[in-house]
Write a protein that holds these residues in place. Structure first.
Motif, PDB file in Angstrom:
ATOM      1  N   GLN A  52       0.949  -8.821  16.732  1.00  0.00           N
ATOM      2  CA  GLN A  52       0.639  -7.392  16.672  1.00  0.00           C
ATOM      3  C   GLN A  52       0.391  -6.957  15.229  1.00  0.00           C
ATOM      4  N   LYS A  53       1.147  -7.495  14.312  1.00  0.00           N
ATOM      5  CA  LYS A  53       0.920  -7.177  12.894  1.00  0.00           C
ATOM      6  C   LYS A  53      -0.491  -7.574  12.467  1.00  0.00           C
ATOM      7  N   MET A  54      -0.922  -8.753  12.885  1.00  0.00           N
ATOM      8  CA  MET A  54      -2.248  -9.239  12.497  1.00  0.00           C
ATOM      9  C   MET A  54      -3.346  -8.345  13.081  1.00  0.00           C
ATOM     10  N   ILE A  55      -3.186  -7.922  14.341  1.00  0.00           N
ATOM     11  CA  ILE A  55      -4.177  -7.037  14.967  1.00  0.00           C
ATOM     12  C   ILE A  55      -4.263  -5.726  14.192  1.00  0.00           C
ATOM     13  N   LEU A  56      -3.115  -5.136  13.872  1.00  0.00           N
ATOM     14  CA  LEU A  56      -3.087  -3.860  13.154  1.00  0.00           C
ATOM     15  C   LEU A  56      -3.613  -4.019  11.733  1.00  0.00           C
ATOM     16  N   TRP A  57      -3.369  -5.158  11.115  1.00  0.00           N
ATOM     17  CA  TRP A  57      -3.853  -5.412   9.761  1.00  0.00           C
ATOM     18  C   TRP A  57      -5.375  -5.458   9.741  1.00  0.00           C
ATOM     19  N   GLU A  58      -5.963  -6.142  10.721  1.00  0.00           N
ATOM     20  CA  GLU A  58      -7.427  -6.218  10.765  1.00  0.00           C
ATOM     21  C   GLU A  58      -8.049  -4.856  11.054  1.00  0.00           C
ATOM     22  N   GLU A  59      -7.313  -3.974  11.740  1.00  0.00           N
ATOM     23  CA  GLU A  59      -7.841  -2.628  12.031  1.00  0.00           C
ATOM     24  C   GLU A  59      -7.841  -1.726  10.810  1.00  0.00           C
ATOM     25  N   LEU A  60      -7.143  -2.121   9.740  1.00  0.00           N
ATOM     26  CA  LEU A  60      -7.123  -1.285   8.538  1.00  0.00           C
ATOM     27  C   LEU A  60      -8.518  -1.152   7.942  1.00  0.00           C
ATOM     28  N   SER A  61      -9.298  -2.232   8.021  1.00  0.00           N
ATOM     29  CA  SER A  61     -10.662  -2.203   7.489  1.00  0.00           C
ATOM     30  C   SER A  61     -11.355  -3.509   7.822  1.00  0.00           C
ATOM     31  N   PHE A  62     -12.686  -3.457   7.939  1.00  0.00           N
ATOM     32  CA  PHE A  62     -13.451  -4.688   8.117  1.00  0.00           C
ATOM     33  C   PHE A  62     -13.400  -5.528   6.846  1.00  0.00           C
ATOM     34  N   ASN A  63     -13.339  -4.848   5.718  1.00  0.00           N
ATOM     35  CA  ASN A  63     -13.295  -5.514   4.422  1.00  0.00           C
ATOM     36  C   ASN A  63     -11.854  -5.889   4.089  1.00  0.00           C
ATOM     37  N   VAL A  64     -11.576  -7.175   3.912  1.00  0.00           N
ATOM     38  CA  VAL A  64     -10.209  -7.635   3.639  1.00  0.00           C
ATOM     39  C   VAL A  64      -9.660  -6.991   2.379  1.00  0.00           C
ATOM     40  N   ALA A  65     -10.500  -6.755   1.382  1.00  0.00           N
ATOM     41  CA  ALA A  65     -10.038  -6.166   0.121  1.00  0.00           C
ATOM     42  C   ALA A  65      -9.587  -4.724   0.286  1.00  0.00           C
ATOM     43  N   ASP A  66     -10.053  -4.064   1.362  1.00  0.00           N
ATOM     44  CA  ASP A  66      -9.705  -2.657   1.591  1.00  0.00           C
ATOM     45  C   ASP A  66      -8.533  -2.493   2.554  1.00  0.00           C
TER      46      ASP A  66
ATOM     47  N   LYS B 179      -0.112   2.969  16.225  1.00  0.00           N
ATOM     48  CA  LYS B 179       0.618   2.096  15.309  1.00  0.00           C
ATOM     49  C   LYS B 179      -0.283   1.651  14.159  1.00  0.00           C
ATOM     50  N   THR B 180       0.344   1.349  13.053  1.00  0.00           N
ATOM     51  CA  THR B 180      -0.343   0.741  11.931  1.00  0.00           C
ATOM     52  C   THR B 180       0.675  -0.101  11.172  1.00  0.00           C
ATOM     53  N   VAL B 181       0.208  -0.835  10.188  1.00  0.00           N
ATOM     54  CA  VAL B 181       1.142  -1.553   9.311  1.00  0.00           C
ATOM     55  C   VAL B 181       1.204  -0.813   7.982  1.00  0.00           C
ATOM     56  N   ALA B 182       2.412  -0.712   7.447  1.00  0.00           N
ATOM     57  CA  ALA B 182       2.618   0.030   6.200  1.00  0.00           C
ATOM     58  C   ALA B 182       3.702  -0.661   5.384  1.00  0.00           C
ATOM     59  N   MET B 183       3.725  -0.338   4.093  1.00  0.00           N
ATOM     60  CA  MET B 183       4.776  -0.868   3.236  1.00  0.00           C
ATOM     61  C   MET B 183       6.118  -0.273   3.658  1.00  0.00           C
ATOM     62  N   ARG B 184       7.148  -1.087   3.579  1.00  0.00           N
ATOM     63  CA  ARG B 184       8.476  -0.661   4.011  1.00  0.00           C
ATOM     64  C   ARG B 184       8.907   0.608   3.279  1.00  0.00           C
ATOM     65  N   GLN B 185       8.641   0.669   1.972  1.00  0.00           N
ATOM     66  CA  GLN B 185       9.036   1.832   1.177  1.00  0.00           C
ATOM     67  C   GLN B 185       8.347   3.095   1.689  1.00  0.00           C
ATOM     68  N   ALA B 186       7.033   3.000   1.958  1.00  0.00           N
ATOM     69  CA  ALA B 186       6.298   4.170   2.446  1.00  0.00           C
ATOM     70  C   ALA B 186       6.802   4.606   3.811  1.00  0.00           C
ATOM     71  N   ASN B 187       7.143   3.632   4.667  1.00  0.00           N
ATOM     72  CA  ASN B 187       7.643   3.942   6.004  1.00  0.00           C
ATOM     73  C   ASN B 187       8.967   4.680   5.928  1.00  0.00           C
ATOM     74  N   ARG B 188       9.819   4.303   4.961  1.00  0.00           N
ATOM     75  CA  ARG B 188      11.109   4.983   4.814  1.00  0.00           C
ATOM     76  C   ARG B 188      10.906   6.422   4.324  1.00  0.00           C
ATOM     77  N   ILE B 189       9.977   6.619   3.432  1.00  0.00           N
ATOM     78  CA  ILE B 189       9.712   7.976   2.936  1.00  0.00           C
ATOM     79  C   ILE B 189       9.130   8.849   4.047  1.00  0.00           C
ATOM     80  N   LYS B 190       8.236   8.283   4.844  1.00  0.00           N
ATOM     81  CA  LYS B 190       7.611   9.058   5.935  1.00  0.00           C
ATOM     82  C   LYS B 190       8.647   9.474   6.960  1.00  0.00           C
ATOM     83  N   GLY B 191       9.532   8.558   7.317  1.00  0.00           N
ATOM     84  CA  GLY B 191      10.581   8.881   8.274  1.00  0.00           C
ATOM     85  C   GLY B 191      10.034   9.276   9.632  1.00  0.00           C
TER      86      GLY B 191
END
Length: 1019
Positions: free
Chosen positions: A575-589, A628-640
């Motif tokens: 699931q992480k991999m699916i959500l990661w690829e949905e972030l952008s077609f461009n791997v750098a983005d 759902k999306t994937v995010a940095m742990r720190q950002a996820n804690r701030i978002k709450g």
């Protein structure tokens, strides 16, 4: 005992309706209308009315076979009529032997001779009877478009005309005679030439050696009659001419296919999709829903000027890309309907096509809207090409060549959901303002959809009637005749799966009402595949196959990154991999949408990156990938436990501006990106007052139909819920372990449908509220799971479900009808001694195969001269068909008192019904063989058997001609695939009929609600 009725109680009925199953559960309601106990649950299994090989409707294959039989019958009737007419007018001799002698005359020679010389009456009759055998193809505009080989057929007809001109032949008969003299074929042989292409695919070129059309036959008849009437006017008079020509050329008009009912005006027919007003309605409906994505992903509707400008562009073009629309409107941003999968809006394909210069050209725009609709209605409804060409010339002023081109123009097929009358009323409302369809319906003076049904009256029916009687806007037109069966009288939904499913709902619900009284509330959940057509099912299967290939690829990539095997890749990693690829077609983005930190493939599977709900789960109960999306742990804690917009201020203090977050979100799929906007929660809720209302409301069309139907018995307490909630709650309640292992749902046990129904029965506002609060609490504790402890509906809920499931007797709907294919379609020639021959087309060439095969033999009493007689004087069989279809197995008692099996094939069942009636076939005590009947078993019948000292209930899965039967326990699902799977621990219980007595076999009936009765003949 089965007629016993318990006192009326308040209960909630839950239904889980799938394409071949209906799970149900009853829960008692306390004084506060809260569920407090599971009363009973059950499962009904039935056929979906489709061919398991390709998913096509069984009605279609039956209709095609019926059409072939009718064509054959009509040919025989036409031959008999032609024979009688020729006899009556003195062309054929009255003596049958004299007529038989004429068969030796060459009909091709007579057809050619008759153009210049006098023919004897019997010679003319021989020639005309031969012409009548194959009277040529008559084009029908509507059906030709659907024929796969119509192009090859028309090409062959054109080539034959050219050949006639090149050889100077006046008629097709004269041309055939010349070809016959050269020893060439005079039959319309069909050929297939397979050509390998560069892309690896094979192209099939279809062709005919020759093909005759009806116009050639008519021209030949006229030419022959003209010459013969000149030479013998006394015999060849006008009365004989008219009768014989009508007999030769008469074509029964096609029975018109009536469109379905208009959704808003049920007495009106639906309008064709090709109608300009229908396409105009779609354009206005879609453009009025179009939104400009402004700063912050906020959606802004088009102004009236912008809308009209875009509508004008779409009405004159078949499509407009979003890039073209941006230039047209002077807008550089994105649209709400735009993403990588959708790059354009459809225009008016009809107007774009007909305004081409080879058709109407600029003249099309000069027609008013009513004229345009009238022209297209004529194009889609007129069957006769000549009539249509004449109409186009008279009404539009085009010349004959242009009219023929217009008549053959390809237009959209099918029908919309509204009638021309409804479109005429709604279009002004859609045109006047930039409003959505539901508001236009009200503005046009129609009731809201939810107020159209009978349930809006508040009347409570004592039981469910046939659905077509009250859901008329959803069904096709019926006959309206009281003496006809309900399906024929009121009409039915064309999709066979939906039709069967709703009828099974009626059967089960009415049985429950008769036993337990009417429910106080009804909740229904419908499977996604229930409404799908054959094409939609294929598309869904393709999507699933694509996803499987994607998952295989991702598992391999993940295993490589983690230096492990693919079997050890976890579902959460996938699931992480699916959500990661949905972030952008461009791997750098591919960045954390909140902090903007680039997430590499290696970082993805570390503790630094988490799966995160964009809109808080506790406020939406939406656990789908779109939320759902994937995010940095720190950002996820701030978002709450907040929406992205609510957390924007705290993100900004970290140096993560909202503009950057929205920029990252704009690269995601459209179903996901809007959730990051300032009004993301409002857009998600749409018109629902709160997230609980959204979670408890399934808005799909068929769900609305099912809710409307069940509202007839429970007007105020019926609702349809989305299926995503059931799967999640079932796992959280720990119900997967009731039938399965390791927390996985056991789909190999039919009772899992009832487990789902037990979850559906408690899915109400109170439960989801508690679920949401538990989720919010888990989020506050920063737990990496949805809930810490899942609240149960009541303390003993799981025990109640277990007890209800343990007591279920799965009810399988048997098919006791003898109607069906009596044999396979392939005809085999009989060679004697059990050998048969068949001709097949292999790679476009006809070949002959000889085999030893048991077939059903057929004879023709009228063709004994050709095929001969048997020693007993009966007509000799000349062809055979494989049976491959058994109606039932009769278990009878022989002279020694032992049981033995007698298989009755479907063919034998038909013959018995034809000779002695249906009652003889289904006689409760008399077997076909005349021996004492013990029981009669058919596929899907239920049987009580004692196996190894254990008595249980089984289902008949198949019957073989060698008197073997295959059984499976009534709760076992997917049995055929599991029996073929060598790695499966399941296998059929296969027994011969003779051993059933030692197994204490009893044929039983399990009612639709799981009550048992004995059907074995008592002696």
């Amino acid at each position: 005992m089965t007629g016993y009725t318990v006192p009326q109680m308040r209960y909630r009925l839950a239904l889980d309706l799938g394409s071949t199953s209906l799970g149900w559960a009853m829960v008692r309601l306390n004084a506060a209308s809260e569920p407090c106990a599971v009363i009973k649950a059950g499962v009904r299994i039935f056929s979906d009315g489709r061919n398991p090989k390709d998913g096509s409707s069984l009605a279609v294959s039956r209709r095609e076979a019926r059409a072939m039989r009718r064509r054959r019958d009509r040919l025989l009737k036409r031959k008999n009529r032609m024979m009688a007419t020729l006899l009556r007018h003195g062309f054929f001799p009255q003596d049958e032997a004299a007529r038989k002698a004429l068969e030796k005359a060459d009909p091709f020679a007579l057809r050619a001779k008759g153009l210049d010389h006098a023919l004897l009456p019997e010679e003319f009759a021989r020639a005309l009877f031969h012409i009548n055998q194959r009277r040529g193809f008559k084009s029908n505009r509507k059906t030709d478009k659907k024929e796969n080989d119509s192009g090859a057929l028309k090409t062959a007809i054109g080539q034959l005309r050219q050949a006639m001109q090149a050889t100077g032949c006046r008629t097709v008969g004269e041309w055939l005679f010349a070809r016959h003299q050269q020893g060439l074929s005079v039959r319309a042989r069909y050929r297939e030439n397979r050509i390998a292409q560069d892309n690896g695919k094979t192209k099939v070129e279809k062709s005919y050696d020759l093909y005759i059309d009806r116009a050639m036959i008519e021209a030949e008849f006229d030419a022959l009659w003209a010459k013969q009437s000149e030479l013998n006017p006394a015999l060849f008079h006008d009365t004989a001419r008219d009768e014989l020509k009508d007999c030769l050329l008469h074509q029964r008009p096609l029975k018109p296919v009536k469109p379905g009912r208009c959704t808003l005006l049920p007495d009106e027919e639906r309008a064709p999709l090709a109608l300009p007003s229908q396409q105009r309605f779609r354009i206005y409906q879609e453009v009025n829903n179009l939104r400009l994505l402004r700063e912050g992903l906020s959606e802004e509707p088009l102004t009236l000027t912008q809308r009209d400008l875009l509508v004008q562009a779409l009405e004159t073009n078949s499509k407009r890309s979003f890039t073209q629309i941006q230039k047209l409107l002077g807008f550089s941003g994105q649209f709400n309907l735009q993403d990588e999968k959708r790059t354009e809006l459809k225009g008016s394909s009809t107007s774009a096509m007909l305004s081409k210069k080879e058709f109407f050209g600029s003249q099309w725009a000069s027609f008013d809207k009513a004229q345009q609709d009238a022209i297209v209605m004529q194009l889609v409804s007129e069957e006769n090409l000549a009539t249509l060409i004449a109409w186009l010339q008279a009404e539009t002023g085009v010349d004959e060549i242009t009219a023929e081109s217009i008549a053959n123009v390809p237009l959209a097929e099918g029908y919309g959901s509204l009638s021309a009358k409804a479109l005429e009323t709604i279009l002004p409302a859609l045109r006047a303002e930039v409003i959505t369809y539901d508001k236009a319906v009200l503005a046009a003076g129609f009731d809201h959809h939810s107020h159209i049904s009978h349930a809006a009256t508040g009347e409570i029916l004592p039981e469910l009637p046939y659905y077509g009687q009250y859901l008329q806007r959803h069904v096709g037109f019926g006959t309206g005749k009281p003496e006809d069966p309900a399906e024929k009288r009121y009409g039915k939904i064309a999709n066979p799966t939906v039709h069967i499913g709703l009828n099974q709902v009626r059967t089960v619900v009415n049985a429950l009402i008769h036993r337990y009284g009417q429910p106080s509330e009804v909740i229904v959940e419908l499977a996604r595949d229930l409404k799908q057509s054959q094409d939609q099912r294929k598309e869904e299967q393709k999507r699933q196959a694509d996803n499987q290939r994607r998952n295989i690829r991702m598992r391999e990539d993940i295993a490589r990154l983690l230096n492990t095997s693919t079997e050890r890749v976890r579902a959460i990693d996938l699931q992480k991999m699916i959500l990661w690829e949905e972030l952008s077609f461009n791997v750098a983005d591919r960045r954390c949408p909140y902090s903007g930190v680039q997430i590499s493939a290696q970082m993805l599977f570390s503790d630094q990156v988490e799966i995160e709900h964009i809109l808080p789960f506790s406020q939406t109960l939406d656990d789908s990938l779109n939320n759902k999306t994937v995010a940095m742990r720190q950002a996820n804690r701030i978002k709450g436990n907040r929406t992205p917009a609510e957390a924007a201020a705290d993100f900004a203090t970290q140096g993560w501006p909202m503009e950057d977050m929205l920029q990252h979100a704009s690269r995601m799929p459209k179903g996901k990106r809007y959730r990051f906007a300032q009004d993301g929660m409002a857009q998600w809720l749409r018109e629902d007052k709160g997230f609980l209302a959204r979670a408890l409301n399934d808005t799909r069309h068929l769900s609305r139909v099912a809710r409307e139907y069940l509202s007839l018995i429970c007007p105020q307490g019926t609702r349809a819920i989305p299926g995503r909630m059931t799967a999640m709650l079932r796992a959280k309640f720990g119900l997967n372990d009731i039938l399965g292992l390791d927390g996985e749902k056991n789909r190999n046990d039919h009772r899992h449908h009832a487990v789902d129904a037990c979850v559906i029965a408690v899915t109400d506002q109170g439960l989801l509220n508690r679920f949401a609060k538990a989720s919010a609490s888990a989020r506050e504790k920063q737990l990496n799971r949805l809930v810490e402890t899942m609240p149960l509906p009541w303390d003993s809920y799981r025990d109640h479900v277990q007890r209800a499931i343990d007591h279920i007797l799965v009810s399988h709907k048997p098919d006791h009808g003898h109607e069906g294919a009596m044999h396979n379609d392939t005809a085999y020639g009989l060679l004697g001694n059990g050998r048969v021959q068949v001709r097949k087309t292999v790679d476009g060439a006809r070949t002959r195969e000889i085999a030893t095969l048991k077939v059903i033999e057929f004879a023709d009493a009228h063709a004994t001269a050709r095929h001969g007689l048997l020693p007993n004087g009966e007509a000799r069989p000349y062809k055979g068909y494989k049976g491959d279809s058994n109606y039932c197995m009769e278990i009878v008692r022989n002279e020694k008192g032992k049981w033995e099996g007698k298989v009755v094939s479907t063919f034998e069942a038909y013959q018995l019904v034809r000779q002695h009636g249906l009652a003889r076939l289904r006689h409760p005590a008399l077997s076909v063989s005349g021996k004492p009947l013990v029981m009669r078993l058919m596929k899907d019948d239920s049987v009580r058997l004692t196996v190894d000292g254990v008595t249980d209930l089984y289902r008949v899965c198949w019957i073989r001609t060698d008197t073997r039967l295959a059984f499976a326990k009534i709760n076992e699902a997917n049995v055929d695939a599991r029996d073929r799977d060598k790695s499966s621990d399941f296998s059929y219980l296969v027994k011969s009929a003779s051993v059933l007595k030692s197994m204490a076999a009893r044929c039983i009936v399990i009612s639709p609600i799981g009550l048992v009765s004995d059907r074995t003949v008592k002696r």
